[in-house]
Write an enzyme that holds these catalytic residues in place. Sequence first.
Site, PDB file in Angstrom:
ATOM      1  N   ASN A   1      67.479   5.310  44.930  1.00 26.59           N
ATOM      2  CA  ASN A   1      66.591   4.327  45.399  1.00 26.59           C
ATOM      3  C   ASN A   1      67.347   3.031  45.751  1.00 26.59           C
ATOM      4  O   ASN A   1      68.029   2.377  45.079  1.00 26.59           O
ATOM      5  CB  ASN A   1      65.733   3.688  44.405  1.00 26.59           C
ATOM      6  CG  ASN A   1      64.732   2.675  44.948  1.00 26.59           C
ATOM      7  OD1 ASN A   1      64.595   2.388  45.984  1.00 26.59           O
ATOM      8  ND2 ASN A   1      63.989   2.233  43.985  1.00 26.59           N
TER       9      ASN A   1
ATOM     10  N   LYS B   1      66.661   0.673  47.490  1.00 24.76           N
ATOM     11  CA  LYS B   1      65.910  -0.812  47.282  1.00 24.76           C
ATOM     12  C   LYS B   1      66.372  -1.556  48.633  1.00 24.76           C
ATOM     13  O   LYS B   1      66.702  -1.057  49.793  1.00 24.76           O
ATOM     14  CB  LYS B   1      66.306  -1.597  46.046  1.00 24.76           C
ATOM     15  CG  LYS B   1      66.043  -0.762  44.905  1.00 24.76           C
ATOM     16  CD  LYS B   1      66.152  -1.646  43.728  1.00 24.76           C
ATOM     17  CE  LYS B   1      65.844  -0.696  42.246  1.00 24.76           C
ATOM     18  NZ  LYS B   1      65.854  -1.132  41.167  1.00 24.76           N
TER      19      LYS B   1
ATOM     20  N   HIS C   1      56.528   1.534  42.236  1.00 26.53           N
ATOM     21  CA  HIS C   1      57.885   1.184  41.430  1.00 26.53           C
ATOM     22  C   HIS C   1      57.554  -0.253  40.807  1.00 26.53           C
ATOM     23  O   HIS C   1      56.693  -1.066  41.566  1.00 26.53           O
ATOM     24  CB  HIS C   1      59.001   0.898  42.733  1.00 26.53           C
ATOM     25  CG  HIS C   1      60.168   0.689  41.772  1.00 26.53           C
ATOM     26  ND1 HIS C   1      60.466  -0.613  41.312  1.00 26.53           N
ATOM     27  CD2 HIS C   1      61.269   1.344  41.675  1.00 26.53           C
ATOM     28  CE1 HIS C   1      61.868  -0.338  40.816  1.00 26.53           C
ATOM     29  NE2 HIS C   1      62.404   0.735  41.161  1.00 26.53           N
TER      30      HIS C   1
ATOM     31  N   GLU D   1      59.057  -2.876  40.869  1.00 30.19           N
ATOM     32  CA  GLU D   1      59.366  -4.236  41.556  1.00 30.19           C
ATOM     33  C   GLU D   1      58.287  -4.447  42.432  1.00 30.19           C
ATOM     34  O   GLU D   1      57.702  -5.491  42.683  1.00 30.19           O
ATOM     35  CB  GLU D   1      60.744  -3.795  42.431  1.00 30.19           C
ATOM     36  CG  GLU D   1      61.947  -3.996  41.390  1.00 30.19           C
ATOM     37  CD  GLU D   1      63.064  -3.428  41.756  1.00 30.19           C
ATOM     38  OE1 GLU D   1      63.234  -2.726  42.988  1.00 30.19           O
ATOM     39  OE2 GLU D   1      63.973  -3.233  40.809  1.00 30.19           O
TER      40      GLU D   1
ATOM     41  N   GLU E   1      60.349   4.466  34.504  1.00 26.14           N
ATOM     42  CA  GLU E   1      61.585   3.605  34.447  1.00 26.14           C
ATOM     43  C   GLU E   1      61.126   2.491  33.571  1.00 26.14           C
ATOM     44  O   GLU E   1      60.297   1.466  34.150  1.00 26.14           O
ATOM     45  CB  GLU E   1      61.742   3.217  35.978  1.00 26.14           C
ATOM     46  CG  GLU E   1      62.249   4.288  36.847  1.00 26.14           C
ATOM     47  CD  GLU E   1      62.711   3.614  38.172  1.00 26.14           C
ATOM     48  OE1 GLU E   1      63.597   4.164  38.379  1.00 26.14           O
ATOM     49  OE2 GLU E   1      61.996   3.041  38.923  1.00 26.14           O
TER      50      GLU E   1
ATOM     51  N   GLY F   1      68.315  -2.068  36.344  1.00 22.69           N
ATOM     52  CA  GLY F   1      69.451  -3.294  37.047  1.00 22.69           C
ATOM     53  C   GLY F   1      70.077  -4.455  35.660  1.00 22.69           C
ATOM     54  O   GLY F   1      70.571  -5.269  36.303  1.00 22.69           O
TER      55      GLY F   1
ATOM     56  N   SER G   1      69.391   1.975  34.937  1.00 19.59           N
ATOM     57  CA  SER G   1      70.815   1.747  34.629  1.00 19.59           C
ATOM     58  C   SER G   1      71.404   3.274  34.301  1.00 19.59           C
ATOM     59  O   SER G   1      72.283   3.509  33.593  1.00 19.59           O
ATOM     60  CB  SER G   1      71.062   0.959  33.469  1.00 19.59           C
ATOM     61  OG  SER G   1      70.497  -0.318  33.845  1.00 19.59           O
TER      62      SER G   1
HETATM   63  P1  13P Z   1      69.100   0.683  38.263  1.00 17.26           P
HETATM   64  O1  13P Z   1      69.480   2.335  38.454  1.00 17.26           O
HETATM   65  O2  13P Z   1      69.933  -0.287  39.002  1.00 17.26           O
HETATM   66  O3  13P Z   1      68.706   0.157  37.148  1.00 17.26           O
HETATM   67  O4  13P Z   1      67.724   0.834  39.059  1.00 17.26           O
HETATM   68  C1  13P Z   1      66.569   1.687  38.595  1.00 17.26           C
HETATM   69  C2  13P Z   1      65.373   1.795  39.683  1.00 17.26           C
HETATM   70  O5  13P Z   1      64.828   0.866  39.615  1.00 17.26           O
HETATM   71  C3  13P Z   1      65.361   2.993  40.425  1.00 17.26           C
HETATM   72  O6  13P Z   1      64.180   3.156  41.182  1.00 17.26           O
END
Ligand code: 13P
Length: 271
Positions: free
Chosen positions: A26, A28, A114, A116, A186, A192, A232
């Site tokens: 992903n 983003k 997601h 976010e 997640e 992150g 992560s």
């Molecule tokens: P990270 O791998 O940067 O923690 O992000 C995970 C994520 O949100 C994938 O959709």
Amino acid sequence: MGRKDVENYLFNQLTMVMRKKIAAANWKMNLNWNEAKELITQVLDQNPTIPSLHQVIIAVPFPYLDMASHLIAEHPGFAIAAQNCYHKSSGAYTGEVSATMLASMGIRYCLVGHSERREYQQETPAQLSDKLQLCFSQAITPVFCCGEPLTIRESGDPCDYVRNQLSESLLSLTPEQIAQLIIAYEPIWAIGTGKTASAAQAQEMHLAIRNYLTSTYGSVIADAIPILYGGSVKGNNADAIFTNPDIDGGLVGGASLNAVEFSAIIKALPQ
Ligand code: 13P
């Protein structure tokens, strides 16, 4: 064993064998056009063949979908995903992108829900349910994201929280649709942050999700659904996470922006 039992048993065995192991990226809102092209080219170079039980999915920003699809076109085992679609099928929704548009470009996967987007765009369970329906109506496989915030991990019941997220948005789906779903767990506190859920914490949640699916839809469907871990995931921890029985791969943010890191994650998928 009656005939039906034997059929169920065989179907069960078949779907168990067929459950794909998935490394999903992903990106983003990262990378410019040239960087995006270069990253996909490097990942393809470093992974010339993908075992047939594995699938690599790369969720890119909307403007890169077509370019990315062309780059992976001759590479079996790779697919491109959208990171979102709108919860309406068409109309006066300036700036939005529909599942129908994605399907018309040949896109076969889309992230839905997601954390976010739930947080920054205030996406609601009802909207996510509509997105899932729209994806299925266009033969797009949704990757449905769920996961608890830190407060729930520290002082609540994370499994119960995630079960609620699933039941709220999956309720309107038919068993046939559910069987096509990919789920990504997640935990928000691990996204992150460099804090990964321990392999045991991740497996515990994945098992809770699988048990929920079994009790709601039966074991044949529950056993067919890939459940990915996200938060992560890196080249050096993927192996420990992916070896758990109910973890079928990862949804990877930061580490998917580096071809060497992401390739290590692809190679860590269980054979
Ligand atoms: P990270 O791998 O940067 O923690 O992000 C995970 C994520 O949100 C994938 O959709």
